[in-house]
Motif scaffolding. Structure first.
Motif, PDB file in Angstrom:
ATOM      1  N   SER A  97       0.805  -1.221   0.000  1.00 39.97           N
ATOM      2  CA  SER A  97       0.000   0.000   0.000  1.00 39.97           C
ATOM      3  C   SER A  97       0.833   1.264   0.000  1.00 39.97           C
ATOM      4  O   SER A  97       0.335   2.342  -0.322  1.00 39.97           O
ATOM      5  CB  SER A  97      -0.926   0.005   1.222  1.00 39.97           C
ATOM      6  N   SER A  98       2.118   1.138   0.352  1.00 40.97           N
ATOM      7  CA  SER A  98       2.956   2.332   0.434  1.00 40.97           C
ATOM      8  C   SER A  98       4.427   1.939   0.433  1.00 40.97           C
ATOM      9  O   SER A  98       4.778   0.765   0.585  1.00 40.97           O
ATOM     10  CB  SER A  98       2.633   3.144   1.702  1.00 40.97           C
ATOM     11  N   VAL A  99       5.287   2.940   0.275  1.00 43.59           N
ATOM     12  CA  VAL A  99       6.728   2.747   0.324  1.00 43.59           C
ATOM     13  C   VAL A  99       7.307   3.789   1.276  1.00 43.59           C
ATOM     14  O   VAL A  99       6.814   4.922   1.353  1.00 43.59           O
ATOM     15  CB  VAL A  99       7.361   2.879  -1.081  1.00 43.59           C
ATOM     16  N   GLU A 115       4.638   4.446 -13.850  1.00 43.22           N
ATOM     17  CA  GLU A 115       4.856   4.074 -15.250  1.00 43.22           C
ATOM     18  C   GLU A 115       4.457   2.624 -15.500  1.00 43.22           C
ATOM     19  O   GLU A 115       3.880   2.295 -16.536  1.00 43.22           O
ATOM     20  CB  GLU A 115       6.336   4.269 -15.623  1.00 43.22           C
ATOM     21  N   GLN A 116       4.765   1.765 -14.538  1.00 46.09           N
ATOM     22  CA  GLN A 116       4.514   0.331 -14.696  1.00 46.09           C
ATOM     23  C   GLN A 116       3.068  -0.052 -14.411  1.00 46.09           C
ATOM     24  O   GLN A 116       2.517  -0.936 -15.062  1.00 46.09           O
ATOM     25  CB  GLN A 116       5.438  -0.467 -13.765  1.00 46.09           C
ATOM     26  N   THR A 117       2.456   0.575 -13.432  1.00 46.22           N
ATOM     27  CA  THR A 117       1.151   0.119 -12.943  1.00 46.22           C
ATOM     28  C   THR A 117       0.011   1.102 -13.154  1.00 46.22           C
ATOM     29  O   THR A 117      -1.153   0.725 -13.022  1.00 46.22           O
ATOM     30  CB  THR A 117       1.234  -0.195 -11.442  1.00 46.22           C
ATOM     31  N   GLY A 118       0.353   2.361 -13.418  1.00 49.94           N
ATOM     32  CA  GLY A 118      -0.680   3.384 -13.523  1.00 49.94           C
ATOM     33  C   GLY A 118      -1.125   3.937 -12.185  1.00 49.94           C
ATOM     34  O   GLY A 118      -1.964   4.843 -12.122  1.00 49.94           O
ATOM     35  N   MET A 119      -0.567   3.417 -11.076  1.00 54.00           N
ATOM     36  CA  MET A 119      -0.949   3.876  -9.739  1.00 54.00           C
ATOM     37  C   MET A 119      -0.307   5.227  -9.442  1.00 54.00           C
ATOM     38  O   MET A 119       0.881   5.437  -9.680  1.00 54.00           O
ATOM     39  CB  MET A 119      -0.498   2.867  -8.679  1.00 54.00           C
ATOM     40  N   GLY A 120      -1.111   6.137  -8.906  1.00 52.29           N
ATOM     41  CA  GLY A 120      -0.570   7.398  -8.446  1.00 52.29           C
ATOM     42  C   GLY A 120      -0.079   7.275  -7.001  1.00 52.29           C
ATOM     43  O   GLY A 120      -0.003   6.169  -6.458  1.00 52.29           O
ATOM     44  N   HIS A 121       0.242   8.402  -6.392  1.00 51.34           N
ATOM     45  CA  HIS A 121       0.714   8.353  -5.010  1.00 51.34           C
ATOM     46  C   HIS A 121       0.261   9.589  -4.252  1.00 51.34           C
ATOM     47  O   HIS A 121      -0.101  10.613  -4.843  1.00 51.34           O
ATOM     48  CB  HIS A 121       2.239   8.239  -4.955  1.00 51.34           C
ATOM     49  N   GLN A 122       0.291   9.465  -2.926  1.00 50.92           N
ATOM     50  CA  GLN A 122       0.023  10.604  -2.057  1.00 50.92           C
ATOM     51  C   GLN A 122       1.015  10.584  -0.897  1.00 50.92           C
ATOM     52  O   GLN A 122       1.473   9.516  -0.484  1.00 50.92           O
ATOM     53  CB  GLN A 122      -1.402  10.561  -1.516  1.00 50.92           C
ATOM     54  N   LEU A 123       1.339  11.760  -0.404  1.00 51.70           N
ATOM     55  CA  LEU A 123       2.266  11.870   0.719  1.00 51.70           C
ATOM     56  C   LEU A 123       1.547  11.502   2.008  1.00 51.70           C
ATOM     57  O   LEU A 123       0.543  12.113   2.370  1.00 51.70           O
ATOM     58  CB  LEU A 123       2.807  13.299   0.807  1.00 51.70           C
ATOM     59  N   PHE A 280       0.132   4.481  -2.277  1.00 49.59           N
ATOM     60  CA  PHE A 280      -0.293   4.289  -3.668  1.00 49.59           C
ATOM     61  C   PHE A 280      -1.802   4.493  -3.777  1.00 49.59           C
ATOM     62  O   PHE A 280      -2.570   4.016  -2.937  1.00 49.59           O
ATOM     63  CB  PHE A 280       0.085   2.883  -4.144  1.00 49.59           C
ATOM     64  N   VAL A 281      -2.229   5.219  -4.809  1.00 53.80           N
ATOM     65  CA  VAL A 281      -3.655   5.493  -5.007  1.00 53.80           C
ATOM     66  C   VAL A 281      -4.016   5.230  -6.464  1.00 53.80           C
ATOM     67  O   VAL A 281      -3.190   5.388  -7.371  1.00 53.80           O
ATOM     68  CB  VAL A 281      -3.991   6.947  -4.641  1.00 53.80           C
ATOM     69  N   VAL A 282      -5.263   4.820  -6.673  1.00 55.57           N
ATOM     70  CA  VAL A 282      -5.773   4.625  -8.017  1.00 55.57           C
ATOM     71  C   VAL A 282      -6.176   5.973  -8.578  1.00 55.57           C
ATOM     72  O   VAL A 282      -6.976   6.693  -7.951  1.00 55.57           O
ATOM     73  CB  VAL A 282      -6.983   3.675  -8.011  1.00 55.57           C
ATOM     74  N   PRO A 283      -5.619   6.398  -9.717  1.00 60.37           N
ATOM     75  CA  PRO A 283      -5.959   7.708 -10.281  1.00 60.37           C
ATOM     76  C   PRO A 283      -7.453   7.808 -10.580  1.00 60.37           C
ATOM     77  O   PRO A 283      -8.096   6.839 -10.963  1.00 60.37           O
ATOM     78  CB  PRO A 283      -5.126   7.758 -11.568  1.00 60.37           C
ATOM     79  N   GLU A 284      -7.990   8.997 -10.358  1.00 58.09           N
ATOM     80  CA  GLU A 284      -9.401   9.221 -10.663  1.00 58.09           C
ATOM     81  C   GLU A 284      -9.607   9.243 -12.171  1.00 58.09           C
ATOM     82  O   GLU A 284      -8.768   9.735 -12.932  1.00 58.09           O
ATOM     83  CB  GLU A 284      -9.866  10.554 -10.054  1.00 58.09           C
TER      84      GLU A 284
END
Length: 286
Positions: A97-99, A115-123, A280-284
């Protein structure tokens, strides 16, 4: 480059610990969690290295549901190392879920992960890592004294645990899990309390001991007792106590909270690195 996952923590430790020992303060989180894995405190840990020609280029560790922890050993080859790592994580379908890592490594990781998964991120957490070798003896302490927590303090600590998570924006731990964790903390004599006129007014705990250092964490004062210097006093007093058995203490601070950073610097803690946890977040989609 060769990606090697490990099932045996002792085999992994043979590869990891010489590297961790070189920067024991900066790598204290990774090092301390590794010791906990060796002690059997985590189920199903994920451990891996990236190597080439017998040289370790990167260390990877995760104890679900906690974040993936990443150390890059060869700074000159970060991009290639991350390409190998992310390719393997995708192929193995590793759930995370996070790094968490030093700031530059974490942001490079999430860019490639997207780039690989399409997953975005949040702080999730923007942190400063501080080290203490000697407490500033000129500090004026708040009234009271410290003691170790006992079983009779568990219900109080459980309530503070939840408020601490709310205050810091962390996911709220289920109450039954909180009870188990607090019982373990108290049983291991890890929790320090500051008491004034018979009332407990602040707390902190020690965590993740390594060969020469220990982490200070879970520094908490309830709202009604704040702005009285209790947090600074308990951290100073109990850090002094910890330094009797360790060469140094480390702690993480929220860089968005200038007050806590100021308090720890007054005690004698010096900032040695910046760390972030990125979720990691799924882009809207429109």
């Amino acid at each position: 480059m060769e990606f090697t996952p490990y099932k045996d923590v002792h085999e992994f430790a043979l590869q990891a610990e010489p590297i961790l020992a070189e920067k024991e303060d900066v790598y204290s989180l990774f090092f301390g969690v590794l010791q906990a894995i060796k002690a059997g405190r985590y189920d199903n840990p994920f451990m891996a290295t990236i190597e080439e020609g017998g040289q370790v280029l990167a260390l990877i560790q995760m104890t679900p549901p906690h974040p993936l922890n990443l150390i890059i050993v060869d700074e000159k080859r970060v991009e290639a190392i991350l390409d190998v790592l992310i390719g393997e994580l995708v192929e193995l379908e590793i759930e995370m879920s996070s790094v968490i890592s030093l700031k530059s490594w974490a942001y490079r990781f999430v860019a490639k992960w997207q780039e690989q998964t399409g997953m975005g991120h949040q702080l999730l957490m923007d942190q400063g890592l501080y080290r203490l070798d000697e407490v500033n003896e000129a500090l004026q302490p708040s009234p009271g004294s410290w003691r170790l927590a006992n079983e009779g303090d568990c219900s109080l600590i459980e309530g503070w645990f939840t408020i601490f998570e709310e205050d810091t924006g962390l996911p709220i731990t289920p109450l039954e899990d909180v009870k188990k964790r607090v019982a373990t903390f108290v049983g291991e004599r890890e929790v320090f309390l500051w008491q004034h006129e018979g009332k407990v007014v602040s707390m902190m705990k020690k965590a993740r001991p390594t060969q020469h250092g220990v982490t200070v964490s879970f520094v908490f004062t309830p709202h009604e007792e704040r702005k009285k210097g209790y947090a600074r006093t308990i951290v100073a007093a109990c850090s002094t106590e910890l330094l009797k058995n360790y060469d140094f203490c480390v702690l993480y601070t929220d860089l968005m909270n200038p007050t806590s950073n100021k308090i720890y610097q007054e005690i004698g803690y010096k900032r040695i690195a910046d760390s972030v946890q990125l979720g990691f977040v799924v882009p809207e989609t429109n």
